[in-house]
Design a protein around this motif. Structure first.
Motif, PDB file in Angstrom:
ATOM      1  N   PHE A 189       0.862  -1.192   0.000  1.00  0.00           N
ATOM      2  CA  PHE A 189       0.000   0.000   0.000  1.00  0.00           C
ATOM      3  C   PHE A 189       0.892   1.232   0.000  1.00  0.00           C
ATOM      4  N   ASP A 190       0.898   1.935  -1.118  1.00  0.00           N
ATOM      5  CA  ASP A 190       1.792   3.078  -1.244  1.00  0.00           C
ATOM      6  C   ASP A 190       1.024   4.389  -1.057  1.00  0.00           C
ATOM      7  N   GLU A 191       1.044   4.904   0.136  1.00  0.00           N
ATOM      8  CA  GLU A 191       0.357   6.169   0.460  1.00  0.00           C
ATOM      9  C   GLU A 191      -1.067   6.189  -0.097  1.00  0.00           C
ATOM     10  N   VAL A 192      -1.791   5.141   0.187  1.00  0.00           N
ATOM     11  CA  VAL A 192      -3.108   4.987  -0.450  1.00  0.00           C
ATOM     12  C   VAL A 192      -4.139   5.996   0.022  1.00  0.00           C
ATOM     13  N   THR A 193      -3.848   6.721   1.087  1.00  0.00           N
ATOM     14  CA  THR A 193      -4.824   7.716   1.536  1.00  0.00           C
ATOM     15  C   THR A 193      -4.359   9.141   1.270  1.00  0.00           C
ATOM     16  N   SER A 194      -3.154   9.294   0.720  1.00  0.00           N
ATOM     17  CA  SER A 194      -2.582  10.643   0.582  1.00  0.00           C
ATOM     18  C   SER A 194      -3.341  11.530  -0.391  1.00  0.00           C
ATOM     19  N   ALA A 195      -3.969  10.929  -1.390  1.00  0.00           N
ATOM     20  CA  ALA A 195      -4.654  11.744  -2.398  1.00  0.00           C
ATOM     21  C   ALA A 195      -6.140  11.896  -2.084  1.00  0.00           C
ATOM     22  N   LEU A 196      -6.540  11.446  -0.894  1.00  0.00           N
ATOM     23  CA  LEU A 196      -7.976  11.434  -0.579  1.00  0.00           C
ATOM     24  C   LEU A 196      -8.382  12.642   0.267  1.00  0.00           C
ATOM     25  N   ASP A 197      -9.639  13.037   0.102  1.00  0.00           N
ATOM     26  CA  ASP A 197     -10.189  14.060   0.986  1.00  0.00           C
ATOM     27  C   ASP A 197     -10.293  13.462   2.387  1.00  0.00           C
ATOM     28  N   PRO A 198     -10.077  14.295   3.402  1.00  0.00           N
ATOM     29  CA  PRO A 198     -10.033  13.769   4.773  1.00  0.00           C
ATOM     30  C   PRO A 198     -11.263  12.939   5.141  1.00  0.00           C
ATOM     31  N   GLU A 199     -12.434  13.328   4.645  1.00  0.00           N
ATOM     32  CA  GLU A 199     -13.637  12.645   5.108  1.00  0.00           C
ATOM     33  C   GLU A 199     -13.808  11.240   4.528  1.00  0.00           C
ATOM     34  N   VAL A 200     -13.032  10.907   3.486  1.00  0.00           N
ATOM     35  CA  VAL A 200     -13.191   9.563   2.926  1.00  0.00           C
ATOM     36  C   VAL A 200     -12.006   8.647   3.252  1.00  0.00           C
ATOM     37  N   ILE A 201     -11.027   9.194   3.982  1.00  0.00           N
ATOM     38  CA  ILE A 201      -9.868   8.365   4.329  1.00  0.00           C
ATOM     39  C   ILE A 201     -10.312   7.130   5.112  1.00  0.00           C
ATOM     40  N   GLY A 202     -11.286   7.345   5.998  1.00  0.00           N
ATOM     41  CA  GLY A 202     -11.756   6.261   6.851  1.00  0.00           C
ATOM     42  C   GLY A 202     -12.273   5.060   6.087  1.00  0.00           C
ATOM     43  N   GLU A 203     -12.959   5.306   4.975  1.00  0.00           N
ATOM     44  CA  GLU A 203     -13.527   4.168   4.239  1.00  0.00           C
ATOM     45  C   GLU A 203     -12.436   3.289   3.639  1.00  0.00           C
ATOM     46  N   VAL A 204     -11.284   3.888   3.340  1.00  0.00           N
ATOM     47  CA  VAL A 204     -10.165   3.094   2.813  1.00  0.00           C
ATOM     48  C   VAL A 204      -9.403   2.405   3.945  1.00  0.00           C
ATOM     49  N   THR A 205      -9.148   3.165   5.010  1.00  0.00           N
ATOM     50  CA  THR A 205      -8.408   2.547   6.116  1.00  0.00           C
ATOM     51  C   THR A 205      -9.224   1.416   6.748  1.00  0.00           C
ATOM     52  N   ASN A 206     -10.543   1.557   6.759  1.00  0.00           N
ATOM     53  CA  ASN A 206     -11.363   0.473   7.316  1.00  0.00           C
ATOM     54  C   ASN A 206     -11.229  -0.812   6.524  1.00  0.00           C
ATOM     55  N   VAL A 207     -11.124  -0.671   5.202  1.00  0.00           N
ATOM     56  CA  VAL A 207     -10.957  -1.867   4.372  1.00  0.00           C
ATOM     57  C   VAL A 207      -9.627  -2.539   4.704  1.00  0.00           C
ATOM     58  N   ILE A 208      -8.595  -1.713   4.890  1.00  0.00           N
ATOM     59  CA  ILE A 208      -7.285  -2.287   5.204  1.00  0.00           C
ATOM     60  C   ILE A 208      -7.293  -2.925   6.600  1.00  0.00           C
ATOM     61  N   ARG A 209      -7.967  -2.267   7.532  1.00  0.00           N
ATOM     62  CA  ARG A 209      -8.111  -2.862   8.872  1.00  0.00           C
ATOM     63  C   ARG A 209      -8.745  -4.250   8.786  1.00  0.00           C
ATOM     64  N   GLN A 210      -9.780  -4.316   7.967  1.00  0.00           N
ATOM     65  CA  GLN A 210     -10.507  -5.570   7.809  1.00  0.00           C
ATOM     66  C   GLN A 210      -9.595  -6.647   7.216  1.00  0.00           C
ATOM     67  N   LEU A 211      -8.776  -6.236   6.247  1.00  0.00           N
ATOM     68  CA  LEU A 211      -7.835  -7.177   5.637  1.00  0.00           C
ATOM     69  C   LEU A 211      -6.869  -7.721   6.671  1.00  0.00           C
ATOM     70  N   VAL A 212      -6.373  -6.818   7.511  1.00  0.00           N
ATOM     71  CA  VAL A 212      -5.417  -7.225   8.542  1.00  0.00           C
ATOM     72  C   VAL A 212      -6.090  -8.191   9.501  1.00  0.00           C
TER      73      VAL A 212
END
Lengths: 273, 222
Positions: A189-212
């Motif tokens: 995962f290469d800075e996968v949230t860096s280009a995102l608006d702050p309010e949608v970062i959570g939806e991506v990090t949650n997916v990664i949390r779930q993967l972990v």
């Protein structure tokens, strides 16, 4: 150009504790600029390692070399016990040819800062392209798997949309599904949230949390989301000047950094957020 | 002095319309050759095989730097000295197809450079083959930015077909010239040729713009 002699490196890594990913004295430079300086880094199977550090410290390069998007100048990278950057030939290691790299690349998946979805394909088509044309799955099977993965990342209802109709967070989730559809052993995962608006970062990090939480994937992540990194990582590596300046568990590194540069970096990051 | 004869105009019109068919055929065939060959030329320049890229690069430069009419003459008149005897049509199609292939290869090159680096990297990370990467990922994205240039050259090749008259391809210009020689009247045939070209070029340019928009929509990039 190889700057080191690779004859000292083993043809493959064997034994109980063989790491899933292993960098052995890996060097990368662009002209006179040394990006990575004799890097040694092992990542165990199922481990989640996060790389942090100031820009230009070589963090992204680590992932890009693993994905074979960058060549290396010295050392050897092993994935799943086999050399990635080299291949055994005549009792020694030589530079990997295209065929070897394609074989090894199949073990690795990557998500990018700017998603890099194929804009002319729908979300579903993005997730089917590799499985059908690289893994050779039947269309129906690839479709079922792609739909499952899109459902997992919460994008089932958008499967027939083109990326231009999706928000950044949605695109990144599709990109994660697309990478997972190739069934990699290692996810990057290469800075996968860096280009995102702050309010949608959570939806991506949650997916990664779930993967972990639910999968035994080996993962390497570069991020600026320190809180997120602290939550989900097994280990944090702080890069500075092309080397690992300090590494340890999230509690150690964030709670009690020993090196001065780590302390400086962490306090600078804290101030910024 | 302005002596326009309508009866003569209508008398020669059928012949010119038949010739228009030949002009369209020449433009269409030539363009089809150019579209395919141009792609081959640009892809050849992107192979890792250095000698090939250099030779193709220089060939493209050579073709773009010399006049079309010279190339037509060359294929038609010089070819036979090397035992390559071609009909005017064949020679003409080869020359004009090759000429426009060189130009189109540059249009494609521009289009390919519009595709972000990240697309190549994504294709690589999915382990797609080189062929699959080009034909399924990169070229479809290089198409929309290439269409305007491709459209220009479609109109261009159409307007350049009169050059084929120099080796005796019976297209519009050749026919108008023949009518003039037979009747000593040039005003009507050449005026008609101009009007016919205009009547085809203008709508074509408009259609190309519509086509461009359609392709973008079709590719989900609108």
């Amino acid at each position: 150009m190889d700057t080191t002699d690779v004859s000292a490196f083993p043809l493959r890594l064997e034994g109980e504790a063989t790491p899933m990913v292993s960098f052995k004295k890996v060097t990368k430079s662009y002209g006179s600029l040394v990006v990575l300086d004799s890097l040694d880094l092992d990542v165990a199977e199922g481990e989640m390692v996060t790389i942090i550090g100031p820009s230009g410290s070589g963090k992204t390069t680590v992932l890009r070399m693993l994905m074979t998007l960058e060549t290396i100048n010295g050392g050897v990278i092993y994935v799943d016990g086999e050399p990635l950057t080299h291949m055994p030939r005549g009792g020694g290691l030589v530079r990997a040819d295209n065929r070897h790299m394609r074989k090894m690349r199949s073990k690795i998946g990557m998500c990018f800062q700017h998603f890099n979805l194929f804009p002319h394909m729908t979300a579903l088509e993005n997730c089917m392209e590799g499985p059908v044309h690289v893994l050779g799955l039947a269309k129906r099977e690839a479709r079922e798997r792609a739909e499952e993965l899109l459902a997992m990342v919460g994008m089932a209802d958008k499967r027939d949309q083109h990326p231009s109709r999706l928000s950044g967070g949605q695109q990144q989730r599709v990109a994660i599904a697309r990478a997972l559809a190739m069934r990699p052993k290692v996810m990057l995962f290469d800075e996968v949230t860096s280009a995102l608006d702050p309010e949608v970062i959570g939806e991506v990090t949650n997916v990664i949390r779930q993967l972990v939480a639910e999968h035994n994937l080996t993962m390497l992540m570069v991020t600026h989301q320190m809180g997120f990194a602290k939550d989900i990582s097994d280990r944090i590596c702080f890069f500075y000047g092309g080397r690992i300046e300090e590494q340890g568990s999230p509690d150690e590194l964030f709670g009690n950094p020993r090196k001065e540069r780590t302390q400086q970096f962490l306090s600078a990051v804290k101030e910024a957020t | 002095m302005f002596d326009w004869r309508w009866d003569f105009t209508f008398q020669i019109l059928p012949r010119l319309i038949v010739a228009t068919g030949n002009t369209l055929l020449a433009a269409g065939l030539g363009y089809a050759i150019a579209v395919v060959l141009g792609l081959a030329l640009v892809l050849a320049q992107r192979t890792p095989f250095r000698p090939l890229t250099v030779v193709v690069r220089e060939a493209v430069e050579f073709i773009r730097s010399t006049p079309l009419v010279l190339q037509i003459f060359f294929v038609f008149y010089v070819g036979p000295q090397f035992g390559i005897r071609l009909s005017p049509w064949t020679a003409g199609m080869i020359a004009i197809g090759l000429h426009y292939a060189a130009y189109l290869s540059e249009v494609y090159r521009g289009g390919l450079e519009c595709v972000p680096k990240g697309q190549w990297e994504a294709a690589k990370s999915l382990n797609l083959s080189t062929a699959r990467t080009y034909f399924r990922v990169i070229l479809p994205q290089a198409l929309p930015p290439s269409l305007a240039g491709m459209g220009n050259y479609l109109v261009g090749i159409f307007k350049d077909t009169p050059m084929l008259s120099v080796i005796g391809v019976a297209e519009l210009m050749h026919t108008a010239n023949a009518i003039g020689s037979e009747t000593y009247r040039f005003l009507e045939p050449f005026t008609l040729v101009g009007i016919i070209f205009l009547c085809i070029s203008l709508p074509t340019a408009a259609l190309i713009r519509l086509f461009e928009a359609w392709v973008r929509r079709k590719l989900g990039m609108g």
